[in-house]
Design a protein around this motif. Structure first.
Motif, PDB file in Angstrom:
ATOM      1  N   ARG A 113      29.793  17.720 -28.870  1.00 30.48           N
ATOM      2  CA  ARG A 113      30.982  17.743 -29.737  1.00 30.48           C
ATOM      3  C   ARG A 113      30.923  18.944 -30.681  1.00 30.48           C
ATOM      4  O   ARG A 113      31.939  19.617 -30.919  1.00 30.48           O
ATOM      5  CB  ARG A 113      31.088  16.427 -30.521  1.00 30.48           C
ATOM      6  N   ALA A 114      29.738  19.250 -31.200  1.00 25.83           N
ATOM      7  CA  ALA A 114      29.578  20.418 -32.084  1.00 25.83           C
ATOM      8  C   ALA A 114      29.937  21.705 -31.352  1.00 25.83           C
ATOM      9  O   ALA A 114      30.566  22.605 -31.921  1.00 25.83           O
ATOM     10  CB  ALA A 114      28.144  20.482 -32.610  1.00 25.83           C
ATOM     11  N   ILE A 115      29.561  21.786 -30.087  1.00 22.84           N
ATOM     12  CA  ILE A 115      29.881  22.962 -29.284  1.00 22.84           C
ATOM     13  C   ILE A 115      31.393  23.078 -29.106  1.00 22.84           C
ATOM     14  O   ILE A 115      31.964  24.166 -29.241  1.00 22.84           O
ATOM     15  CB  ILE A 115      29.158  22.885 -27.927  1.00 22.84           C
ATOM     16  N   ARG A 116      32.056  21.953 -28.848  1.00 29.51           N
ATOM     17  CA  ARG A 116      33.515  21.997 -28.682  1.00 29.51           C
ATOM     18  C   ARG A 116      34.202  22.354 -29.993  1.00 29.51           C
ATOM     19  O   ARG A 116      35.168  23.129 -30.007  1.00 29.51           O
ATOM     20  CB  ARG A 116      34.024  20.655 -28.138  1.00 29.51           C
ATOM     21  N   VAL A 117      33.717  21.841 -31.106  1.00 29.23           N
ATOM     22  CA  VAL A 117      34.299  22.163 -32.415  1.00 29.23           C
ATOM     23  C   VAL A 117      34.155  23.664 -32.693  1.00 29.23           C
ATOM     24  O   VAL A 117      35.101  24.313 -33.140  1.00 29.23           O
ATOM     25  CB  VAL A 117      33.642  21.313 -33.530  1.00 29.23           C
ATOM     26  N   ALA A 118      32.993  24.217 -32.407  1.00 32.72           N
ATOM     27  CA  ALA A 118      32.776  25.655 -32.635  1.00 32.72           C
ATOM     28  C   ALA A 118      33.649  26.494 -31.707  1.00 32.72           C
ATOM     29  O   ALA A 118      34.161  27.544 -32.112  1.00 32.72           O
ATOM     30  CB  ALA A 118      31.303  25.994 -32.449  1.00 32.72           C
ATOM     31  N   THR A 119      33.827  26.040 -30.480  1.00 37.99           N
ATOM     32  CA  THR A 119      34.694  26.772 -29.546  1.00 37.99           C
ATOM     33  C   THR A 119      36.125  26.796 -30.058  1.00 37.99           C
ATOM     34  O   THR A 119      36.787  27.844 -30.031  1.00 37.99           O
ATOM     35  CB  THR A 119      34.638  26.129 -28.142  1.00 37.99           C
ATOM     36  N   LYS A 120      36.608  25.661 -30.546  1.00 35.00           N
ATOM     37  CA  LYS A 120      37.961  25.622 -31.116  1.00 35.00           C
ATOM     38  C   LYS A 120      38.052  26.513 -32.355  1.00 35.00           C
ATOM     39  O   LYS A 120      39.058  27.195 -32.560  1.00 35.00           O
ATOM     40  CB  LYS A 120      38.362  24.182 -31.457  1.00 35.00           C
ATOM     41  N   PHE A 121      37.004  26.521 -33.165  1.00 35.79           N
ATOM     42  CA  PHE A 121      36.967  27.376 -34.348  1.00 35.79           C
ATOM     43  C   PHE A 121      37.142  28.844 -33.958  1.00 35.79           C
ATOM     44  O   PHE A 121      37.948  29.571 -34.546  1.00 35.79           O
ATOM     45  CB  PHE A 121      35.647  27.181 -35.104  1.00 35.79           C
ATOM     46  N   TYR A 122      36.394  29.287 -32.953  1.00 34.65           N
ATOM     47  CA  TYR A 122      36.520  30.676 -32.507  1.00 34.65           C
ATOM     48  C   TYR A 122      37.909  30.955 -31.947  1.00 34.65           C
ATOM     49  O   TYR A 122      38.442  32.054 -32.127  1.00 34.65           O
ATOM     50  CB  TYR A 122      35.435  31.038 -31.490  1.00 34.65           C
ATOM     51  N   GLY A 123      38.499  29.990 -31.292  1.00 36.15           N
ATOM     52  CA  GLY A 123      39.865  30.164 -30.793  1.00 36.15           C
ATOM     53  C   GLY A 123      40.855  30.419 -31.921  1.00 36.15           C
ATOM     54  O   GLY A 123      41.780  31.222 -31.785  1.00 36.15           O
ATOM     55  N   ARG A 124      40.638  29.741 -33.054  1.00 43.66           N
ATOM     56  CA  ARG A 124      41.507  29.958 -34.226  1.00 43.66           C
ATOM     57  C   ARG A 124      41.145  31.253 -34.949  1.00 43.66           C
ATOM     58  O   ARG A 124      42.015  31.951 -35.455  1.00 43.66           O
ATOM     59  CB  ARG A 124      41.383  28.789 -35.204  1.00 43.66           C
ATOM     60  N   ALA A 125      39.863  31.567 -35.010  1.00 44.83           N
ATOM     61  CA  ALA A 125      39.394  32.721 -35.775  1.00 44.83           C
ATOM     62  C   ALA A 125      39.698  34.051 -35.083  1.00 44.83           C
ATOM     63  O   ALA A 125      39.834  35.076 -35.743  1.00 44.83           O
ATOM     64  CB  ALA A 125      37.891  32.605 -36.020  1.00 44.83           C
ATOM     65  N   ILE A 126      39.796  34.019 -33.749  1.00 47.27           N
ATOM     66  CA  ILE A 126      40.037  35.243 -32.997  1.00 47.27           C
ATOM     67  C   ILE A 126      41.266  35.033 -32.116  1.00 47.27           C
ATOM     68  O   ILE A 126      41.163  34.890 -30.898  1.00 47.27           O
ATOM     69  CB  ILE A 126      38.813  35.624 -32.139  1.00 47.27           C
ATOM     70  N   GLY A 151      44.394  35.570 -29.776  1.00 46.72           N
ATOM     71  CA  GLY A 151      44.682  36.569 -28.762  1.00 46.72           C
ATOM     72  C   GLY A 151      43.519  36.883 -27.837  1.00 46.72           C
ATOM     73  O   GLY A 151      43.675  37.613 -26.874  1.00 46.72           O
ATOM     74  N   LYS A 152      42.340  36.366 -28.127  1.00 45.77           N
ATOM     75  CA  LYS A 152      41.173  36.557 -27.264  1.00 45.77           C
ATOM     76  C   LYS A 152      40.887  35.256 -26.529  1.00 45.77           C
ATOM     77  O   LYS A 152      41.040  34.171 -27.079  1.00 45.77           O
ATOM     78  CB  LYS A 152      39.923  36.937 -28.066  1.00 45.77           C
ATOM     79  N   ARG A 153      40.482  35.388 -25.288  1.00 43.48           N
ATOM     80  CA  ARG A 153      40.116  34.210 -24.511  1.00 43.48           C
ATOM     81  C   ARG A 153      38.726  33.736 -24.936  1.00 43.48           C
ATOM     82  O   ARG A 153      37.759  34.487 -24.872  1.00 43.48           O
ATOM     83  CB  ARG A 153      40.110  34.537 -23.019  1.00 43.48           C
ATOM     84  N   ILE A 154      38.641  32.509 -25.367  1.00 44.61           N
ATOM     85  CA  ILE A 154      37.376  31.900 -25.754  1.00 44.61           C
ATOM     86  C   ILE A 154      37.054  30.847 -24.698  1.00 44.61           C
ATOM     87  O   ILE A 154      37.857  29.946 -24.451  1.00 44.61           O
ATOM     88  CB  ILE A 154      37.459  31.235 -27.150  1.00 44.61           C
ATOM     89  N   VAL A 155      35.903  30.979 -24.056  1.00 41.63           N
ATOM     90  CA  VAL A 155      35.517  30.081 -22.971  1.00 41.63           C
ATOM     91  C   VAL A 155      34.236  29.359 -23.339  1.00 41.63           C
ATOM     92  O   VAL A 155      33.265  29.981 -23.751  1.00 41.63           O
ATOM     93  CB  VAL A 155      35.297  30.863 -21.652  1.00 41.63           C
ATOM     94  N   LEU A 156      34.240  28.053 -23.171  1.00 42.42           N
ATOM     95  CA  LEU A 156      33.035  27.261 -23.342  1.00 42.42           C
ATOM     96  C   LEU A 156      32.342  27.215 -21.982  1.00 42.42           C
ATOM     97  O   LEU A 156      32.909  26.712 -21.021  1.00 42.42           O
ATOM     98  CB  LEU A 156      33.409  25.845 -23.800  1.00 42.42           C
ATOM     99  N   LEU A 157      31.137  27.767 -21.907  1.00 44.55           N
ATOM    100  CA  LEU A 157      30.371  27.726 -20.660  1.00 44.55           C
ATOM    101  C   LEU A 157      29.412  26.556 -20.726  1.00 44.55           C
ATOM    102  O   LEU A 157      28.571  26.480 -21.630  1.00 44.55           O
ATOM    103  CB  LEU A 157      29.571  29.018 -20.465  1.00 44.55           C
ATOM    104  N   THR A 158      29.550  25.640 -19.790  1.00 44.74           N
ATOM    105  CA  THR A 158      28.653  24.493 -19.718  1.00 44.74           C
ATOM    106  C   THR A 158      28.571  23.995 -18.289  1.00 44.74           C
ATOM    107  O   THR A 158      29.574  23.981 -17.581  1.00 44.74           O
ATOM    108  CB  THR A 158      29.106  23.358 -20.659  1.00 44.74           C
ATOM    109  N   ASN A 159      27.388  23.595 -17.898  1.00 50.24           N
ATOM    110  CA  ASN A 159      27.209  23.001 -16.581  1.00 50.24           C
ATOM    111  C   ASN A 159      27.274  21.477 -16.656  1.00 50.24           C
ATOM    112  O   ASN A 159      27.052  20.809 -15.663  1.00 50.24           O
ATOM    113  CB  ASN A 159      25.887  23.462 -15.953  1.00 50.24           C
ATOM    114  N   ASP A 160      27.588  20.961 -17.799  1.00 52.60           N
ATOM    115  CA  ASP A 160      27.722  19.517 -18.015  1.00 52.60           C
ATOM    116  C   ASP A 160      29.170  19.126 -17.720  1.00 52.60           C
ATOM    117  O   ASP A 160      30.083  19.465 -18.478  1.00 52.60           O
ATOM    118  CB  ASP A 160      27.339  19.197 -19.462  1.00 52.60           C
ATOM    119  N   ARG A 161      29.376  18.436 -16.600  1.00 53.60           N
ATOM    120  CA  ARG A 161      30.744  18.068 -16.205  1.00 53.60           C
ATOM    121  C   ARG A 161      31.441  17.208 -17.251  1.00 53.60           C
ATOM    122  O   ARG A 161      32.639  17.350 -17.476  1.00 53.60           O
ATOM    123  CB  ARG A 161      30.730  17.329 -14.873  1.00 53.60           C
TER     124      ARG A 161
END
Length: 140
Positions: free
Chosen positions: A59-72, A74-84
């Motif tokens: 959940r912390a990883i998803r929250v940080a990914t959303k944060f970067y999406g808001r902070a940057i 126009g840039k594509r922010i991708v969460l890389l995870t092998n956890d389905r």
């Protein structure tokens, strides 16, 4: 961007992998950046009652990914995870998430980083079109 919580999960699993990741993050030519998400007011998450440490970290990883999406914007922010499971939750939350293999295939197809296929292949497992073998539900 490598999140602090990801670095800590890596250290808990494999000291050797942790040291390799730290070396990548320290190499300016590699352009990695460690973000201390656990110490940022917009990305720190408190464990919920009954939540496992792994679920809290995901959940912390998803929250940080959303944060970067808001902070940057126009840039594509991708969460890389092998956890389905984490990818599925990310998709439910509107986060662009994919496995390392899928990301490497995408970068090879668009020509921006064809060498990633070799790196992912070297870590083991076939590069199949479906991510059935990306069932690492231990985190990240």
């Amino acid at each position: 961007v490598v999140l602090g919580v990801v670095l800590e999960e890596c250290r808990a699993r494999s000291r050797q992998s942790y040291e390799r990741l730290r070396a990548l993050c320290k190499d300016p030519a590699k352009r990695f950046f460690v973000f201390a998400n656990e110490h940022h007011r917009d990305t720190y998450v408190k464990a919920l009652s009954g939540e496992s440490p792994n679920d809290r970290n995901d959940r912390a990883i998803r929250v940080a990914t959303k944060f970067y999406g808001r902070a940057i914007p126009g840039k594509r922010i991708v969460l890389l995870t092998n956890d389905r499971g984490n990818r599925a939750k990310a998709a439910e939350e509107g986060i662009d998430a994919m496995s390392a293999k899928a990301f490497a295939r995408e970068k090879a197809r668009d020509g921006s980083a064809p060498e990633l296929l070799d790196v992912v292949a070297a870590t083991g497992g076939p590069l199949e079109d479906d991510d059935e073998d990306d069932d690492d539900d231990r985190g990240g």
